[in-house]
Design an enzyme around this catalytic site. Structure first.
Site, PDB file in Angstrom:
ATOM      1  N   LYS A   1      -1.054  -4.442  -1.497  1.00  0.00           N
ATOM      2  CA  LYS A   1      -1.041  -3.191  -0.770  1.00  0.00           C
ATOM      3  C   LYS A   1      -1.650  -3.347   0.611  1.00  0.00           C
ATOM      4  O   LYS A   1      -1.406  -2.566   1.516  1.00  0.00           O
ATOM      5  CB  LYS A   1      -1.889  -2.148  -1.519  1.00  0.00           C
ATOM      6  CG  LYS A   1      -1.415  -1.770  -2.886  1.00  0.00           C
ATOM      7  CD  LYS A   1      -2.397  -0.739  -3.471  1.00  0.00           C
ATOM      8  CE  LYS A   1      -2.148  -0.492  -4.907  1.00  0.00           C
ATOM      9  NZ  LYS A   1      -3.196   0.420  -5.484  1.00  0.00           N
TER      10      LYS A   1
ATOM     11  N   ASP B   1      -2.352  -8.990   5.224  1.00  0.00           N
ATOM     12  CA  ASP B   1      -3.605  -8.449   5.718  1.00  0.00           C
ATOM     13  C   ASP B   1      -4.609  -9.583   5.943  1.00  0.00           C
ATOM     14  O   ASP B   1      -5.238  -9.674   6.985  1.00  0.00           O
ATOM     15  CB  ASP B   1      -4.183  -7.404   4.748  1.00  0.00           C
ATOM     16  CG  ASP B   1      -4.221  -7.890   3.295  1.00  0.00           C
ATOM     17  OD1 ASP B   1      -3.669  -8.974   2.982  1.00  0.00           O
ATOM     18  OD2 ASP B   1      -4.811  -7.184   2.451  1.00  0.00           O
TER      19      ASP B   1
ATOM     20  N   ASP C   1      -7.068 -15.913   2.582  1.00  0.00           N
ATOM     21  CA  ASP C   1      -8.378 -16.350   2.101  1.00  0.00           C
ATOM     22  C   ASP C   1      -8.253 -17.831   1.712  1.00  0.00           C
ATOM     23  O   ASP C   1      -8.392 -18.710   2.547  1.00  0.00           O
ATOM     24  CB  ASP C   1      -8.766 -15.437   0.938  1.00  0.00           C
ATOM     25  CG  ASP C   1     -10.137 -15.730   0.358  1.00  0.00           C
ATOM     26  OD1 ASP C   1     -10.873 -16.536   0.935  1.00  0.00           O
ATOM     27  OD2 ASP C   1     -10.477 -15.154  -0.693  1.00  0.00           O
TER      28      ASP C   1
ATOM     29  N   ASP D   1      -9.220  -3.094   0.778  1.00  0.00           N
ATOM     30  CA  ASP D   1     -10.074  -2.274  -0.095  1.00  0.00           C
ATOM     31  C   ASP D   1     -11.172  -3.088  -0.775  1.00  0.00           C
ATOM     32  O   ASP D   1     -11.159  -4.324  -0.773  1.00  0.00           O
ATOM     33  CB  ASP D   1      -9.227  -1.631  -1.201  1.00  0.00           C
ATOM     34  CG  ASP D   1      -8.787  -2.656  -2.249  1.00  0.00           C
ATOM     35  OD1 ASP D   1      -8.332  -3.750  -1.854  1.00  0.00           O
ATOM     36  OD2 ASP D   1      -8.928  -2.380  -3.446  1.00  0.00           O
TER      37      ASP D   1
HETATM   38  P1  5GP Z   1      -5.626 -15.968  -1.083  1.00  0.00           P
HETATM   39  O1  5GP Z   1      -4.473 -16.180  -1.983  1.00  0.00           O
HETATM   40  O2  5GP Z   1      -5.365 -16.385   0.347  1.00  0.00           O
HETATM   41  O3  5GP Z   1      -6.900 -16.559  -1.611  1.00  0.00           O
HETATM   42  O4  5GP Z   1      -5.956 -14.442  -1.123  1.00  0.00           O
HETATM   43  C1  5GP Z   1      -5.278 -13.495  -0.412  1.00  0.00           C
HETATM   44  C2  5GP Z   1      -5.568 -12.143  -1.011  1.00  0.00           C
HETATM   45  O5  5GP Z   1      -6.934 -12.018  -1.462  1.00  0.00           O
HETATM   46  C3  5GP Z   1      -5.406 -11.076   0.039  1.00  0.00           C
HETATM   47  O6  5GP Z   1      -4.057 -10.663   0.154  1.00  0.00           O
HETATM   48  C4  5GP Z   1      -6.317  -9.990  -0.498  1.00  0.00           C
HETATM   49  O7  5GP Z   1      -5.647  -9.238  -1.456  1.00  0.00           O
HETATM   50  C5  5GP Z   1      -7.439 -10.723  -1.195  1.00  0.00           C
HETATM   51  N1  5GP Z   1      -8.644 -10.849  -0.365  1.00  0.00           N
HETATM   52  C6  5GP Z   1      -9.260 -11.991   0.008  1.00  0.00           C
HETATM   53  N2  5GP Z   1     -10.365 -11.738   0.738  1.00  0.00           N
HETATM   54  C7  5GP Z   1     -10.447 -10.401   0.844  1.00  0.00           C
HETATM   55  C8  5GP Z   1     -11.397  -9.518   1.481  1.00  0.00           C
HETATM   56  O8  5GP Z   1     -12.370  -9.907   2.119  1.00  0.00           O
HETATM   57  N3  5GP Z   1     -11.147  -8.186   1.367  1.00  0.00           N
HETATM   58  C9  5GP Z   1     -10.088  -7.689   0.670  1.00  0.00           C
HETATM   59  N4  5GP Z   1      -9.935  -6.372   0.601  1.00  0.00           N
HETATM   60  N5  5GP Z   1      -9.175  -8.495   0.060  1.00  0.00           N
HETATM   61  C10 5GP Z   1      -9.361  -9.829   0.146  1.00  0.00           C
END
Ligand code: 5GP
Length: 175
Positions: A41, A98, A101, A157
């Site tokens: 979202k 958004d 990570d 969020d």
């Molecule tokens: P990745 O697969 O790159 O580890 O994670 C990406 C997803 O982790 C993002 O789309 C988000 O949903 C969530 N995420 C990672 N860090 C944050 C953060 O600091 N705040 C929020 N709200 N979501 C995060």
């Protein structure tokens, strides 16, 4: 509960989104319709602002994924929970995230979308936690690099709270 401390202000976000939209409009000029794929979202506000500032033909799609968790620890495996509605074959695609990570989500999405025969797949993310990278992904358009804190606002969020804050706020250091 007090408001999260401001990490990136509303004005800074607006300026950066304007710059990204100008660059994307330039890069995709004369390439036909661009398919913007927003990752739900968290990207919905960024996508809304970015798409309205583009000066090229564009089509909006959404996709949703979920990460597998073992307790509170994310395993890195990603699952598609909602797909785009239209075929992307032969189209130029820009994935709009958004935040990146560890990189697992974007890596999964790029692979999946590329397997469908698009003209191109590029990526745009508002935020990147570069020190948490576990898998390298190509980010073609980046808003801001941030540290390891958990951020909220502008679509992001914490347990469904603080999504509609107009700025990016930091809650607490991440473990
Ligand atoms: P990745 O697969 O790159 O580890 O994670 C990406 C997803 O982790 C993002 O789309 C988000 O949903 C969530 N995420 C990672 N860090 C944050 C953060 O600091 N705040 C929020 N709200 N979501 C995060």
């Amino acid at each position: 509960m007090s408001n999260p401390k401001t990490l990136i202000s509303e004005a800074e976000i607006k300026t950066r989104v304007d710059e990204l939209a100008a660059q994307i409009s330039l890069d995709y000029a004369d390439k036909g319709e661009l398919v913007l794929v927003g990752v739900l979202k968290g990207s919905f506000i960024f996508l809304a602002d970015l798409s309205r500032r583009l000066s090229i033909p564009r089509h909006i799609e959404f996709i949703a994924v979920s990460s597998y968790e073992h307790g509170s620890v994310r395993s890195g495996a990603v699952r598609l929970v909602m797909d785009v509605r239209r075929s992307i074959e032969g189209k130029h695609v820009l994935v709009v995230e958004d935040i990146v990570d560890t990189g697992h989500t974007l890596h999964y999405l790029i692979d999946m979308l590329r397997s469908r025969g698009p003209a191109s797949v590029r990526t745009c993310t508002l935020l990147h936690k570069e020190h948490r990278t576990e898998v390298d992904v190509e980010i073609d358009y980046l808003g801001f690099t941030i540290g390891d804190e958990w951020v909220v606002g502008y679509g992001l969020d914490y347990d469904e709270k603080d999504r509609t804050l107009p700025y990016i706020g930091a809650i607490e250091p991440q473990d």
